[in-house]
Design an enzyme around this catalytic site. Structure first.
Site, mmCIF file in Angstrom:
data_model
loop_
_atom_site.group_PDB
_atom_site.id
_atom_site.type_symbol
_atom_site.label_atom_id
_atom_site.label_comp_id
_atom_site.label_asym_id
_atom_site.label_seq_id
_atom_site.Cartn_x
_atom_site.Cartn_y
_atom_site.Cartn_z
ATOM 1 N N CYS A 140 1.035 -1.337 0.215
ATOM 2 C CA CYS A 140 -0.051 0.118 -0.121
ATOM 3 C C CYS A 140 1.126 1.239 0.005
ATOM 4 C CB CYS A 140 -1.024 -0.131 1.180
ATOM 5 S SG CYS A 140 -2.221 0.786 0.612
ATOM 6 N N HIS B 296 -3.129 -4.824 1.900
ATOM 7 C CA HIS B 296 -2.424 -5.394 2.690
ATOM 8 C C HIS B 296 -2.550 -6.867 3.241
ATOM 9 C CE1 HIS B 296 -1.877 -1.451 4.591
ATOM 10 N NE2 HIS B 296 -3.586 -0.753 4.051
ATOM 11 N N GLU C 260 -0.165 -8.148 4.471
ATOM 12 C CA GLU C 260 0.131 -8.796 6.253
ATOM 13 C C GLU C 260 -1.176 -7.968 7.359
ATOM 14 O OE1 GLU C 260 0.597 -5.991 4.535
ATOM 15 O OE2 GLU C 260 0.425 -4.325 5.746
HETATM 16 N N1 GLN Z 1 -3.870 6.722 0.695
HETATM 17 C C1 GLN Z 1 -2.756 6.130 1.397
HETATM 18 C C2 GLN Z 1 -1.595 6.644 0.747
HETATM 19 O O1 GLN Z 1 -1.566 7.656 -0.067
HETATM 20 C C3 GLN Z 1 -2.057 4.569 0.947
HETATM 21 C C4 GLN Z 1 -3.376 3.308 2.483
HETATM 22 C C5 GLN Z 1 -2.470 2.460 2.980
HETATM 23 O O2 GLN Z 1 -1.315 2.982 3.100
HETATM 24 N N2 GLN Z 1 -3.398 2.055 4.087
HETATM 25 O O3 GLN Z 1 -0.641 6.915 1.556
#
Ligand code: GLN
Length: 194
Positions: A78, A169, A171
């Site tokens: 992410c 995610h 994890e």
């Molecule tokens: N929306 C977040 C970003 O732009 C990422 C979200 C996440 O890591 N769950 O950094």
């Protein structure tokens, strides 16, 4: 083999729990010196703009960039994937420019801000659990990028060279497929010291 987990902000403890369960040595990385003896790096989910500021403040941005150039394997989930993508949009921000892909931040609408789903992964015959939290989306993939997992036809996990990026995610689920795949990548890279 020791895995470093970037531990400045975000869900780094969740990655540590997975590695612990897999009986893999890990350490938290908060300064450039913490990278000594590390063979692969995990960049966790969190807030990529905050992570970026913290990385730049303590010199880790340049230190990670250097390791990437030397071919150290990285796994970004992410926000971690956002840090590794070549181009970041919506809003734009700089990155470690490791994987030749554009990533669109906060790509999913409000109703999808946080959701469990399942996707298809080339490493498994069983469905891959996907946990999305304000997830970004990959667009404009370079031709040599390998698509590891998809959700409704869209790539959600990709690999280029020794970098693995997931927009969700892993994890936070019980499925360790991608962590195991990353560990294999680190083993195969077989560079003892970075
Ligand atoms: N929306 C977040 C970003 O732009 C990422 C979200 C996440 O890591 N769950 O950094």
């Amino acid at each position: 083999m020791k895995i470093g987990i970037l531990a400045l902000q975000g869900d780094y403890e969740a990655h540590a729990r997975v590695l612990k369960k897999l009986d893999v040595e890990y350490s938290y990385v908060r300064t450039p010196a913490d990278l000594n003896g590390v063979h692969g790096m995990i960049l966790p989910g969190g807030e990529s703009s905050t992570l970026l500021k913290l990385l730049q403040q303590n010199g880790l941005f340049d230190a990670l960039y250097e390791r990437l150039k030397k071919g150290m394997p990285f796994f970004g989930t992410c926000a971690g994937a956002i840090l590794l993508a070549k181009t970041v949009i919506s809003p734009a921000q700089i990155s470690l420019n490791a994987v030749d892909v554009t990533i669109l931040r906060n790509a999913y609408g409000r109703q999808l801000a946080s959701q469990m789903a399942t996707g298809h992964c080339i490493l498994n015959t069983t469905p891959l659990p996907l946990f999305f939290i304000r997830a970004p989306k990959f667009i404009d993939l370079a031709p040599d990028i390998k698509i590891i997992a998809t959700y409704q036809g869209d790539p959600v996990c990709i690999q280029q060279h020794a970098c693995l990026l997931a927009t969700f995610h892993p994890e936070l689920t019980q499925d360790a497929t991608l962590h195991l795949y990353f560990l294999e990548l680190v083993r195969k890279t077989a560079i003892p010291h970075f």
